[in-house]
Design a protein around this motif. Structure first.
Motif, PDB file in Angstrom:
ATOM      1  N   LEU A  15       0.829  -1.198   0.000  1.00  0.00           N
ATOM      2  CA  LEU A  15       0.000   0.000   0.000  1.00  0.00           C
ATOM      3  C   LEU A  15       0.867   1.253   0.000  1.00  0.00           C
ATOM      4  O   LEU A  15       0.714   2.119  -0.855  1.00  0.00           O
ATOM      5  N   ASP A  16       1.780   1.379   0.950  1.00  0.00           N
ATOM      6  CA  ASP A  16       2.581   2.603   1.063  1.00  0.00           C
ATOM      7  C   ASP A  16       3.637   2.725  -0.025  1.00  0.00           C
ATOM      8  O   ASP A  16       3.796   3.787  -0.627  1.00  0.00           O
ATOM      9  N   PHE A  17       4.376   1.646  -0.282  1.00  0.00           N
ATOM     10  CA  PHE A  17       5.505   1.718  -1.198  1.00  0.00           C
ATOM     11  C   PHE A  17       5.099   1.777  -2.662  1.00  0.00           C
ATOM     12  O   PHE A  17       5.817   2.362  -3.477  1.00  0.00           O
ATOM     13  N   ASN A  18       3.974   1.176  -3.014  1.00  0.00           N
ATOM     14  CA  ASN A  18       3.562   1.110  -4.412  1.00  0.00           C
ATOM     15  C   ASN A  18       2.269   1.873  -4.698  1.00  0.00           C
ATOM     16  O   ASN A  18       2.254   2.762  -5.544  1.00  0.00           O
ATOM     17  N   VAL A  19       1.194   1.519  -4.012  1.00  0.00           N
ATOM     18  CA  VAL A  19      -0.101   2.133  -4.305  1.00  0.00           C
ATOM     19  C   VAL A  19      -0.091   3.615  -3.933  1.00  0.00           C
ATOM     20  O   VAL A  19      -0.379   4.464  -4.769  1.00  0.00           O
ATOM     21  N   TYR A  20       0.251   3.933  -2.679  1.00  0.00           N
ATOM     22  CA  TYR A  20       0.273   5.336  -2.243  1.00  0.00           C
ATOM     23  C   TYR A  20       1.342   6.118  -2.996  1.00  0.00           C
ATOM     24  O   TYR A  20       1.048   7.127  -3.636  1.00  0.00           O
ATOM     25  N   THR A  21       2.586   5.664  -2.934  1.00  0.00           N
ATOM     26  CA  THR A  21       3.685   6.401  -3.545  1.00  0.00           C
ATOM     27  C   THR A  21       3.486   6.568  -5.050  1.00  0.00           C
ATOM     28  O   THR A  21       3.783   7.622  -5.599  1.00  0.00           O
TER      29      THR A  21
END
Length: 191
Positions: free
Chosen positions: A58-64
């Motif tokens: 979520l944080d490293f790929n989707v959000y970023t």
């Protein structure tokens, strides 16, 4: 913070403290970094490992990457999200509107590491700390229409997320924590 938010946060903390504990061997909680596989922790229940890996994605790929069409992989359709200022949103579309604001003034906004990540043995709760990084290079348009001109200054902001996960392996409630005053100070807007 209003009284109702304080009660909700107290209930969340109580739930985390009373949740089933992991065996002592699983208490060495390694951090994670973008581009690296999720760390394997001996004795960690599979459901917790899965939820933490999902949160890393979520944080490293989707959000970023602002890959909003994949937010459903970690968020329930009607997710309730609590923000640092006490506001809440319900549902993925409203959450995306809140998240997307960061890129309007910092196109390089990103999360690249989770130095702290752990959760309950049943996978029902995760707690993740990250570092939010970016540079204030575009005008920041506030809700009242006021514009703050970019300063070119970078931010390196500690943030944390407490997530309550459901049986389908997605968060149904998310508590986000960061210090907006620190963000504004780092980008040269606050005192």
């Amino acid at each position: 913070m209003n009284f109702e938010t304080g009660l909700t946060n107290a209930a969340t903390l109580t739930a985390l403290l009373l949740a089933p504990a992991l065996p002592a061997m699983a208490q060495d909680w390694p951090g994670s970094k973008a581009g690296e596989p999720a760390p394997v922790v001996e004795g960690m229940p599979e459901i917790l490992a899965k939820n933490l890996a999902n949160f890393d994605d979520l944080d490293f790929n989707v959000y970023t990457g602002q890959d909003w069409e994949n937010l459903h992989k970690s968020h329930a359709e009607n997710i309730l999200v609590h923000y640092p200022d006490g506001r809440t949103t319900t549902g993925i579309p409203d959450h995306i509107k809140e998240l997307a604001f960061m890129w309007t003034f910092a196109p390089d906004n990103r999360i690249t590491e989770h130095p702290v990540r752990f959760g309950t043995a049943d996978g029902g709760w995760t707690a993740v700390m990250g570092q939010l990084d970016g540079t204030f290079t575009e005008p920041m348009v506030l809700a009242d229409g006021t514009t703050i001109e970019p300063t070119g200054k970078a931010y390196h902001l500690p943030m944390a997320t407490l997530g309550r996960w459901n049986a389908e392996g997605v968060m149904e409630e998310e508590f986000l924590f960061w210090d907006n005053a620190t963000l504004m100070s780092q980008i040269g807007v606050g005192q």
